[in-house]
Design a protein around this motif. Structure first.
Motif, PDB file in Angstrom:
ATOM      1  N   LEU A  88       0.805  -1.035  -0.043  1.00  0.00           N
ATOM      2  CA  LEU A  88       0.045   0.120  -0.074  1.00  0.00           C
ATOM      3  C   LEU A  88       0.805   1.098   0.074  1.00  0.00           C
ATOM      4  O   LEU A  88       1.890   1.253   1.140  1.00  0.00           O
ATOM      5  CB  LEU A  88      -0.977  -0.083   1.375  1.00  0.00           C
ATOM      6  N   TRP A  89       0.702   2.005  -1.006  1.00  0.00           N
ATOM      7  CA  TRP A  89       1.430   3.257  -1.321  1.00  0.00           C
ATOM      8  C   TRP A  89       0.648   4.389  -0.855  1.00  0.00           C
ATOM      9  O   TRP A  89      -0.320   4.658  -1.451  1.00  0.00           O
ATOM     10  CB  TRP A  89       2.236   3.351  -2.636  1.00  0.00           C
ATOM     11  N   THR A  90       1.027   5.354   0.089  1.00  0.00           N
ATOM     12  CA  THR A  90       0.476   6.607   0.050  1.00  0.00           C
ATOM     13  C   THR A  90       1.449   7.617  -0.146  1.00  0.00           C
ATOM     14  O   THR A  90       2.525   7.847   0.771  1.00  0.00           O
ATOM     15  CB  THR A  90       0.122   6.635   1.741  1.00  0.00           C
ATOM     16  N   VAL A  91       1.355   8.755  -0.843  1.00  0.00           N
ATOM     17  CA  VAL A  91       1.988   9.786  -1.124  1.00  0.00           C
ATOM     18  C   VAL A  91       1.791  10.689  -0.059  1.00  0.00           C
ATOM     19  O   VAL A  91       0.454  11.037   0.372  1.00  0.00           O
ATOM     20  CB  VAL A  91       1.762  10.409  -2.580  1.00  0.00           C
ATOM     21  N   LEU A 107      -0.793  10.581  -8.570  1.00  0.00           N
ATOM     22  CA  LEU A 107      -1.090  10.727  -7.197  1.00  0.00           C
ATOM     23  C   LEU A 107      -0.592  11.915  -6.431  1.00  0.00           C
ATOM     24  O   LEU A 107       0.535  12.287  -6.742  1.00  0.00           O
ATOM     25  CB  LEU A 107      -0.806   9.409  -6.023  1.00  0.00           C
ATOM     26  N   GLU A 111      -2.988  10.857  -1.165  1.00  0.00           N
ATOM     27  CA  GLU A 111      -3.868   9.698  -2.114  1.00  0.00           C
ATOM     28  C   GLU A 111      -2.817   8.575  -1.918  1.00  0.00           C
ATOM     29  O   GLU A 111      -1.772   8.526  -1.580  1.00  0.00           O
ATOM     30  CB  GLU A 111      -3.832  10.066  -3.696  1.00  0.00           C
ATOM     31  N   GLN A 112      -3.668   7.531  -2.174  1.00  0.00           N
ATOM     32  CA  GLN A 112      -2.823   6.232  -1.899  1.00  0.00           C
ATOM     33  C   GLN A 112      -3.275   5.128  -3.134  1.00  0.00           C
ATOM     34  O   GLN A 112      -4.281   5.324  -3.883  1.00  0.00           O
ATOM     35  CB  GLN A 112      -2.905   5.542  -0.363  1.00  0.00           C
ATOM     36  N   VAL A 133       6.961   8.883  -0.064  1.00  0.00           N
ATOM     37  CA  VAL A 133       5.836   7.717  -0.083  1.00  0.00           C
ATOM     38  C   VAL A 133       6.060   7.126   1.135  1.00  0.00           C
ATOM     39  O   VAL A 133       7.025   6.530   1.334  1.00  0.00           O
ATOM     40  CB  VAL A 133       5.844   6.917  -1.291  1.00  0.00           C
ATOM     41  N   GLU A 135       5.337   3.315   2.466  1.00  0.00           N
ATOM     42  CA  GLU A 135       5.025   2.065   1.963  1.00  0.00           C
ATOM     43  C   GLU A 135       4.810   0.993   3.018  1.00  0.00           C
ATOM     44  O   GLU A 135       5.524   0.859   3.872  1.00  0.00           O
ATOM     45  CB  GLU A 135       6.153   1.349   1.072  1.00  0.00           C
TER      46      GLU A 135
END
Length: 158
Positions: A88-91, A107, A111-112, A133, A135
């Motif tokens: 799961l990547w979240t900027v 993104l 946003e993810q 990011v 992760e």
């Protein structure tokens, strides 16, 4: 004990509810290991510098790892996939361009994207500022050896 939440049959996350700017997702639970887990390969504080930037392990548990990735301007990770983990990547700062199989996403901070185990993916920074990011890796085997590279700007092999 597993909760009785709706999880799609393909192991993708299922949207539980959404209201305005907030969404709640049920992520697929890691599969029960067929064998004993290998020793942890990550520990909090681990760090590495890569041609594209760097990563720092913020926390490590038996079936999940939290990393902070910093991608330098004009750089990108290899096109890769993992056999043993989802991500799961979240900027959190800047904007990133993400490829997941044949789909492409832009993104921004906040946003993810969920990357299921086995999908071919890549993270790019096409801006003139670093991108940060968070992760989160989920799986039974979490190690740097679980990277199968298909295209790498820096000549690295799998």
């Amino acid at each position: 004990m597993r909760a009785d939440y709706p999880v799609s049959g393909n192991g993708s996350p299922t949207l539980l509810c959404s209201s305005g700017q907030v969404s709640f997702w049920q992520l697929p639970l890691p599969e029960k290991p067929e064998r004993e887990l290998p020793p942890m390969t990550y520990k909090a504080g681990d760090t590495d510098t890569r041609p594209w930037g760097s990563w720092l392990v913020m926390d490590a548990m038996p079936r999940s790892v939290v990393k902070k990735l910093t991608i330098l301007p004009g750089n990108r990770l290899s096109l890769q996939r993992h056999r043993h983990r989802s991500e799961l990547w979240t900027v959190v700062d800047g904007s990133a361009y993400v490829q997941c199989d044949n789909q492409h996403f832009a993104l921004r901070a906040g946003e993810q994207i969920f990357l299921p185990k086995g999908c071919m993916h890549r993270l790019s920074n096409v801006s003139d500022a670093p991108v940060t990011v968070i992760e989160i890796q989920f799986g039974n085997i979490l190690s740097e050896e679980d990277i199968e590279r298909f295209n790498d700007d820096y000549g690295r092999d799998s």
